[in-house]
Design an enzyme around this catalytic site. Sequence first.
Site, PDB file in Angstrom:
ATOM      1  N   SER A 147     -18.039  27.395 -11.940  1.00  0.00           N
ATOM      2  CA  SER A 147     -18.128  28.269 -13.111  1.00  0.00           C
ATOM      3  C   SER A 147     -17.158  29.452 -13.066  1.00  0.00           C
ATOM      4  O   SER A 147     -16.910  30.078 -14.091  1.00  0.00           O
ATOM      5  CB  SER A 147     -19.554  28.799 -13.266  1.00  0.00           C
ATOM      6  OG  SER A 147     -19.878  29.706 -12.227  1.00  0.00           O
ATOM      7  N   LYS A 155     -20.875  35.899 -11.311  1.00  0.00           N
ATOM      8  CA  LYS A 155     -20.146  35.893 -12.577  1.00  0.00           C
ATOM      9  C   LYS A 155     -19.321  37.179 -12.682  1.00  0.00           C
ATOM     10  O   LYS A 155     -19.444  38.098 -11.875  1.00  0.00           O
ATOM     11  CB  LYS A 155     -21.102  35.827 -13.777  1.00  0.00           C
ATOM     12  CG  LYS A 155     -22.120  34.694 -13.761  1.00  0.00           C
ATOM     13  CD  LYS A 155     -21.500  33.341 -13.996  1.00  0.00           C
ATOM     14  CE  LYS A 155     -22.570  32.237 -13.955  1.00  0.00           C
ATOM     15  NZ  LYS A 155     -21.991  30.883 -14.047  1.00  0.00           N
TER      16      LYS A 155
END
Length: 264
Positions: free
Chosen positions: A32, A105
Amino acid sequence: MVDTIKTIVYALLIAGVFRTLFFQPFWIPSGSMKETLLIGDFLFVNKMAYGYSYASCPSIPFLGIDAKSICGFLDGDNTRVLAGEPERGDVVVFRHPISGSDFIKRLVGLPGDTVQVKDGVVILNGEPLPQEPAGTFTEVFERQGPQGLTPRCESGAVGQGANCTKSRFVETFPDGSSHVVLNVTVQGSDNTSVFRVPEGEYFFMGDNRDNSSDSRLAQLAGGVGFVPYENLIGRADRIMFSSAGRSMLFFWTWRGDRFFKGIE
């Protein structure tokens, strides 16, 4: 024998204190955050960057022990001890608000910001973030990491061992800092409603935009939603080691060019 047991106990206590207070090891399990972080990158999370909360306590997944089991009594007031404020653009490890799993993230939205995505472009406080084309990101289509995940390719279905490509863009925040983001396809998360980040919470996105469960999806819909301040574990600053194989013991798969690489 007694001295040996004492030595082991002391070593475990020291390691526990070190992990709880200073740095936490973290393996990158998914794609990701490509190309910033690759599956198999190993880093230490700087816990001192934002201070300490219940999420600073270590979890031991294989024993079924999470941070709330140990430090749950500290949870609930969204505050931290020796608190430090995260900055937009930081790559952050945090506890998922529902599952308690560790996620990594990039911080995009600060408290009070509005965030929207239109045609894959982030609209921050009403202004689109510039995205400059920067060629392609190419990797081999093969199983990656212990989970054996295969990458998604903008070029469509390719055979084992073939090149898998994605479009690269350099995205720039209002303060002038920039980072690479990748595009795979057109999908629902490329167009969102306007999110207003609540006080004491943050909005995160993965750099591999079409392959990331992040704040664009609500927590109960399989995403992350807004992340409370107390759920932050620390900032990822540098990759210490990297292995492209199923195990770090497969030395022929080590990525020597990523050892001690700074995270931007």
